[in-house]
Design a protein around this motif. Sequence first.
Motif, PDB file in Angstrom:
ATOM      1  N   ALA A  60       0.829  -1.205   0.000  1.00  0.00           N
ATOM      2  CA  ALA A  60       0.000   0.000   0.000  1.00  0.00           C
ATOM      3  C   ALA A  60       0.865   1.258   0.000  1.00  0.00           C
ATOM      4  CB  ALA A  60      -0.930  -0.007   1.212  1.00  0.00           C
ATOM      5  N   VAL A  61       1.958   1.218   0.744  1.00  0.00           N
ATOM      6  CA  VAL A  61       2.882   2.350   0.760  1.00  0.00           C
ATOM      7  C   VAL A  61       3.627   2.434  -0.571  1.00  0.00           C
ATOM      8  CG1 VAL A  61       4.836   3.393   1.969  1.00  0.00           C
ATOM      9  CG2 VAL A  61       3.125   2.101   3.244  1.00  0.00           C
ATOM     10  N   TRP A  62       3.988   1.278  -1.120  1.00  0.00           N
ATOM     11  CA  TRP A  62       4.733   1.262  -2.374  1.00  0.00           C
ATOM     12  C   TRP A  62       3.922   1.832  -3.523  1.00  0.00           C
ATOM     13  CZ3 TRP A  62       4.167  -1.818  -6.943  1.00  0.00           C
ATOM     14  CH2 TRP A  62       5.242  -1.691  -7.826  1.00  0.00           C
ATOM     15  N   GLU A  63       2.598   1.730  -3.469  1.00  0.00           N
ATOM     16  CA  GLU A  63       1.765   2.307  -4.522  1.00  0.00           C
ATOM     17  C   GLU A  63       1.951   3.821  -4.612  1.00  0.00           C
ATOM     18  OE1 GLU A  63      -2.254   1.182  -3.922  1.00  0.00           O
ATOM     19  OE2 GLU A  63      -1.925  -0.955  -4.354  1.00  0.00           O
ATOM     20  N   ILE A  64       2.182   4.467  -3.471  1.00  0.00           N
ATOM     21  CA  ILE A  64       2.417   5.914  -3.479  1.00  0.00           C
ATOM     22  C   ILE A  64       3.757   6.215  -4.147  1.00  0.00           C
ATOM     23  CG2 ILE A  64       2.634   7.966  -2.036  1.00  0.00           C
ATOM     24  CD1 ILE A  64       0.892   6.555   0.028  1.00  0.00           C
ATOM     25  N   TYR A  65       4.785   5.430  -3.813  1.00  0.00           N
ATOM     26  CA  TYR A  65       6.081   5.587  -4.467  1.00  0.00           C
ATOM     27  C   TYR A  65       5.971   5.306  -5.965  1.00  0.00           C
ATOM     28  CZ  TYR A  65       8.566   5.880   0.004  1.00  0.00           C
ATOM     29  OH  TYR A  65       9.026   6.280   1.226  1.00  0.00           O
ATOM     30  N   LEU A  66       5.137   4.350  -6.317  1.00  0.00           N
ATOM     31  CA  LEU A  66       4.941   4.016  -7.731  1.00  0.00           C
ATOM     32  C   LEU A  66       4.335   5.195  -8.485  1.00  0.00           C
ATOM     33  CD1 LEU A  66       4.932   1.976 -10.056  1.00  0.00           C
ATOM     34  CD2 LEU A  66       2.718   1.143  -9.220  1.00  0.00           C
ATOM     35  N   ARG A  67       3.355   5.853  -7.884  1.00  0.00           N
ATOM     36  CA  ARG A  67       2.745   7.008  -8.542  1.00  0.00           C
ATOM     37  C   ARG A  67       3.739   8.148  -8.693  1.00  0.00           C
ATOM     38  NH1 ARG A  67      -2.844   7.016  -4.954  1.00  0.00           N
ATOM     39  NH2 ARG A  67      -3.623   4.978  -5.671  1.00  0.00           N
ATOM     40  N   LEU A  68       4.540   8.375  -7.657  1.00  0.00           N
ATOM     41  CA  LEU A  68       5.557   9.420  -7.755  1.00  0.00           C
ATOM     42  C   LEU A  68       6.583   9.097  -8.840  1.00  0.00           C
ATOM     43  CD1 LEU A  68       6.192  10.117  -3.954  1.00  0.00           C
ATOM     44  CD2 LEU A  68       4.910  11.551  -5.554  1.00  0.00           C
ATOM     45  N   SER A  69       6.968   7.833  -8.906  1.00  0.00           N
ATOM     46  CA  SER A  69       7.946   7.428  -9.915  1.00  0.00           C
ATOM     47  C   SER A  69       7.384   7.578 -11.320  1.00  0.00           C
ATOM     48  CB  SER A  69       8.387   5.983  -9.674  1.00  0.00           C
ATOM     49  OG  SER A  69       8.954   5.827  -8.389  1.00  0.00           O
ATOM     50  N   GLY A  71       5.126   9.626 -12.252  1.00  0.00           N
ATOM     51  CA  GLY A  71       5.050  11.051 -12.560  1.00  0.00           C
ATOM     52  C   GLY A  71       6.370  11.626 -13.026  1.00  0.00           C
ATOM     53  N   MET A  72       7.495  11.068 -12.556  1.00  0.00           N
ATOM     54  CA  MET A  72       8.806  11.523 -13.013  1.00  0.00           C
ATOM     55  C   MET A  72       9.266  10.784 -14.259  1.00  0.00           C
ATOM     56  SD  MET A  72      10.874  12.102  -9.431  1.00  0.00           S
ATOM     57  CE  MET A  72      10.500  10.478  -8.763  1.00  0.00           C
ATOM     58  N   MET A  73       8.827   9.533 -14.425  1.00  0.00           N
ATOM     59  CA  MET A  73       9.269   8.728 -15.555  1.00  0.00           C
ATOM     60  C   MET A  73       8.704   9.237 -16.876  1.00  0.00           C
ATOM     61  SD  MET A  73       8.859   5.005 -13.736  1.00  0.00           S
ATOM     62  CE  MET A  73       8.693   4.140 -15.304  1.00  0.00           C
ATOM     63  N   LEU A  74       7.445   9.645 -16.868  1.00  0.00           N
ATOM     64  CA  LEU A  74       6.797  10.042 -18.119  1.00  0.00           C
ATOM     65  C   LEU A  74       7.459  11.256 -18.768  1.00  0.00           C
ATOM     66  CD1 LEU A  74       4.543   9.469 -20.109  1.00  0.00           C
ATOM     67  CD2 LEU A  74       3.017  10.898 -18.719  1.00  0.00           C
ATOM     68  N   PRO A  75       7.735  12.350 -18.048  1.00  0.00           N
ATOM     69  CA  PRO A  75       8.430  13.471 -18.710  1.00  0.00           C
ATOM     70  C   PRO A  75       9.832  13.092 -19.202  1.00  0.00           C
ATOM     71  CG  PRO A  75       7.421  14.180 -16.652  1.00  0.00           C
ATOM     72  CD  PRO A  75       7.324  12.693 -16.674  1.00  0.00           C
ATOM     73  N   LEU A  76      10.564  12.308 -18.394  1.00  0.00           N
ATOM     74  CA  LEU A  76      11.897  11.890 -18.833  1.00  0.00           C
ATOM     75  C   LEU A  76      11.823  11.039 -20.093  1.00  0.00           C
ATOM     76  CD1 LEU A  76      13.519  10.991 -15.390  1.00  0.00           C
ATOM     77  CD2 LEU A  76      13.945  13.011 -16.788  1.00  0.00           C
ATOM     78  N   PHE A  77      10.821  10.178 -20.160  1.00  0.00           N
ATOM     79  CA  PHE A  77      10.649   9.325 -21.329  1.00  0.00           C
ATOM     80  C   PHE A  77      10.364  10.152 -22.577  1.00  0.00           C
ATOM     81  CE2 PHE A  77       7.813   6.892 -24.118  1.00  0.00           C
ATOM     82  CZ  PHE A  77       8.610   5.802 -24.388  1.00  0.00           C
ATOM     83  N   GLY A 113      14.826   5.288 -22.705  1.00  0.00           N
ATOM     84  CA  GLY A 113      13.983   6.016 -21.765  1.00  0.00           C
ATOM     85  C   GLY A 113      13.162   5.088 -20.888  1.00  0.00           C
ATOM     86  N   ALA A 114      12.630   4.005 -21.481  1.00  0.00           N
ATOM     87  CA  ALA A 114      11.847   3.053 -20.707  1.00  0.00           C
ATOM     88  C   ALA A 114      12.705   2.339 -19.660  1.00  0.00           C
ATOM     89  CB  ALA A 114      11.188   2.037 -21.637  1.00  0.00           C
ATOM     90  N   VAL A 115      13.912   1.930 -20.050  1.00  0.00           N
ATOM     91  CA  VAL A 115      14.798   1.227 -19.122  1.00  0.00           C
ATOM     92  C   VAL A 115      15.254   2.155 -18.003  1.00  0.00           C
ATOM     93  CG1 VAL A 115      17.039   0.102 -18.916  1.00  0.00           C
ATOM     94  CG2 VAL A 115      15.529  -0.470 -20.820  1.00  0.00           C
ATOM     95  N   MET A 116      15.564   3.407 -18.328  1.00  0.00           N
ATOM     96  CA  MET A 116      15.951   4.353 -17.282  1.00  0.00           C
ATOM     97  C   MET A 116      14.784   4.648 -16.343  1.00  0.00           C
ATOM     98  SD  MET A 116      19.121   4.796 -17.668  1.00  0.00           S
ATOM     99  CE  MET A 116      19.179   3.097 -18.302  1.00  0.00           C
ATOM    100  N   GLY A 117      13.567   4.591 -16.864  1.00  0.00           N
ATOM    101  CA  GLY A 117      12.403   4.736 -15.997  1.00  0.00           C
ATOM    102  C   GLY A 117      12.278   3.580 -15.027  1.00  0.00           C
TER     103      GLY A 117
END
Length: 309
Positions: A60-69, A71-77, A113-117
């Motif tokens: 449940a906590v990891w889902e929050i980290y997943l959403r944050l990640s 959110g950062m992965m998409l612009p970098l990609f 980009g996908a692998v770095m995400g």
Amino acid sequence: MFDQFFYQDKGLFLQSLHPVAALSYLVTLLVLALVFTHPLYLLGLLLVVVLAIGAIRGLAVWEIYLRLSLGMMLPLFIINALLAHAGETLIWLGPRLPILGRLTVSLEAICYGAVMGVRLLIIMSVFCLYNLIVHPDKVLSLLARFASRSALVLSLATRMFPAMIRQIENIQEVQKVRGVDFHAGTLRERLPRYADLINILLLSSLEDSLEIAEAMQARAFGSGRRSCYRRDTWRPRDTLCLGGSLLALATAVYGLIGGYSTFSFYPQLDYLVKGPMTIIILIIIILSLFVPVFLSWGWQRCPYFNAKI
């Protein structure tokens, strides 16, 4: 709300590890995530981290980290796909822009980009796992053996934020009992209420600092050799987890030196599997990192196994 981001003792196996064994395991995961660029190896690391978080009941906590990640992965990609021009397999040829040049999208840039995400997600997940299994005081007690005063400063700094969060929640509850509504009215009407809240928080923080200073003086801090209130016992489970971490790290070094676990994206994508050693090294690393997860599974289901480790 914020308590789930901090360490909570659940009495689970991974939380019972010696701090040295737990930190070695986490550092191994972090180092491998930073070193590897091979997609299969990074996906294997992600699987290990997610299963370890599941073993500690922290999905449940990891889902929050997943959403944050994400959110950062998409612009970098998107940025990497549009601005990286080193790939030879062009998928889309866009217009020419000032300074940036012609926009191109290549298969290599998309894959990179996908692998770095995925790497970013692993790193965020490792920090999530750290918050779930490592007690901050145990980590700082290790540092206190070499630098007691620095460890004290770090201990006070690490507990400041969660302590302030709890104080704010307590102050808000008391204010609500007295009839203060922090959500009613306009922004201009709510600001004085929050100002009073911050004022009370500062006063309570000053009182806490005085209490800490009195406790340190009562315990004669700095007057002699530091004593140890609690000692962590090194058990067979710690040896197994540390051995698995070292084996995974040594196997990873061997794979990198031999070129079995390397992967190049530019100018063209490399082969995912360069030979049987690529799969063999991957399996050894994953099984070695799975040791704490396997032990946690046996620890929960077999009392005899629990007593032996």
